[in-house]
Motif scaffolding. Structure first.
Motif, PDB file in Angstrom:
ATOM      1  N   LEU A 296       0.826  -1.214   0.000  1.00 22.50           N
ATOM      2  CA  LEU A 296       0.000   0.000   0.000  1.00 22.50           C
ATOM      3  C   LEU A 296       0.860   1.264   0.000  1.00 22.50           C
ATOM      4  N   GLU A 316      -7.381   2.423   4.379  1.00 22.26           N
ATOM      5  CA  GLU A 316      -6.901   2.481   2.997  1.00 22.26           C
ATOM      6  C   GLU A 316      -7.328   1.240   2.200  1.00 22.26           C
ATOM      7  N   ARG A 320      -9.831   1.369  -1.051  1.00 21.45           N
ATOM      8  CA  ARG A 320      -9.521   0.766  -2.353  1.00 21.45           C
ATOM      9  C   ARG A 320     -10.557  -0.280  -2.744  1.00 21.45           C
ATOM     10  N   TYR A 324     -12.787  -0.355  -5.985  1.00 19.72           N
ATOM     11  CA  TYR A 324     -12.711  -1.546  -6.840  1.00 19.72           C
ATOM     12  C   TYR A 324     -14.108  -2.032  -7.192  1.00 19.72           C
TER      13      TYR A 324
END
Ligand SMILES: [Zn+2]
Length: 327
Positions: A296, A316, A320, A324
């Motif tokens: 990351l 985080e 993501r 996604y």
């Protein structure tokens, strides 16, 4: 540390309002409406009807799991939810977790010839709680368990089986998980995790901070590596595919992804996994792993508490994952 809870036993079995997962396609807008209103309930009912038409035998082939004296039957409902019928085979008494489609669950109860004593509700979202009232109406002596206040440490017995309820806020404020004690039948503990934890994934943070979710995930991990994970959704392929984009060199993840891909090609259920396995590939349980942190591009700030850093990593990964899924 385990969350302490008092179970709310509903006198009527009525569901609390709510829903999940985020219905982006809802023509009238966001999940708040779906989660909180009568309109949301009507929408849920429509989804149940559509799923019954689309998947007359369920979205996945259920595979019962047996231990001496216990049978755990996953019931595929809606387009990717699981309800679970947990049976004390000696007495024929049973409990059900999140019976979102009461007809599918009732059919399983009749086929197994068991007496329903308890409904365990993980959280208020309609796709988990929406069947409580109808099922309770059919089985008026059964009790409906859910959250109320964080004060004590309740256990519920169904025949020889003992379930412990743990508060695991994050996805929703009142989210609960239920742990079947494996001791009496010489098996592993079984975690019915609702939308806290999925195979290789975790629930979206609708009503909690990353810190809150991290603490709840730590409660789950604390149950031990041999614990069987029975999640609220069949999300394994999507979650593992996402995880494989984060951690490019993780043999355990690659191996599980191959297995899950094959299972899903045959429309077979991917549960249960174990919490030990999950810690080897589930990024939401790997916030402490240098490999994931490096992937990351994140580093602990000087003086930052390790848990504060893990919460930042979790945030985080979650960010993501949300991106996604949106693409
Ligand atoms: Zn939910």
């Amino acid at each position: 540390m385990r969350g302490k809870v008092t179970l709310y036993v509903s006198p009527t079995g009525g569901p609390s309002p709510g829903s999940s997962p985020l219905p982006k396609w809802a023509p009238w807008g966001g999940w708040c409406l779906y989660a909180r209103t009568r309109l949301g309930y009507l929408f849920y009912q429509r989804q149940v009807k559509k799923a019954r038409e689309r998947y007359p035998h369920g979205h996945s082939a259920p595979q019962p799991c047996r231990f001496p004296g216990v049978k755990i039957l996953p019931i595929p409902v809606l387009s990717n939810n699981y309800s679970y019928l947990v049976i004390d085979t000696g007495s024929g008494r049973a409990a059900v977790v999140d019976p979102s489609d009461p007809l599918a669950v009732q059919a399983a109860i009749e086929e197994e010839g068991v007496m329903l004593e308890a409904i365990f509700c993980t959280h208020k979202h309609w796709d988990h709680s929406g069947g409580n009232a109808a099922l309770h109406q059919r089985h008026s002596s059964c009790k409906v368990y859910g959250i109320l206040h964080p004060t004590s440490h309740p256990k519920v017995s169904v025949g020889c089986l003992t379930f412990e309820a743990l508060a695991t806020p994050g996805h929703t404020v009142g989210h609960m998980v239920y742990v079947l004690d494996g001791g009496p039948f010489g098996g592993p503990p079984c975690l019915f995790s609702g939308d806290l934890l999925f195979l290789a994934g975790c629930g979206r943070l609708f009503e909690g901070s990353p810190e809150t979710m991290l603490a709840s995930l730590d409660v789950a991990v604390g149950l031990g590596e041999d614990t069987l994970l029975w999640p609220g959704h069949e999300y394994a392929l999507e979650c593992l595919t996402f995880a494989s984009l984060l951690e490019l060199d993780n043999p355990a993840l690659e191996q599980k992804l191959r297995w899950v891909t094959q299972q899903r090609q045959e429309k077979r259920s991917t549960c249960p996994s174990t919490l030990g396995e999950e810690q080897s590939y589930n990024p939401f349980l790997r916030t402490h792993q240098p490999e994931l942190q490096a992937a990351l591009g994140m580093r602990r700030d000087g003086g930052e508490h390790p848990d504060a850093f893990r919460a930042r990593v979790l945030k985080e990964v979650r960010r993501r994952k949300d991106l996604y899924k949106a693409t």
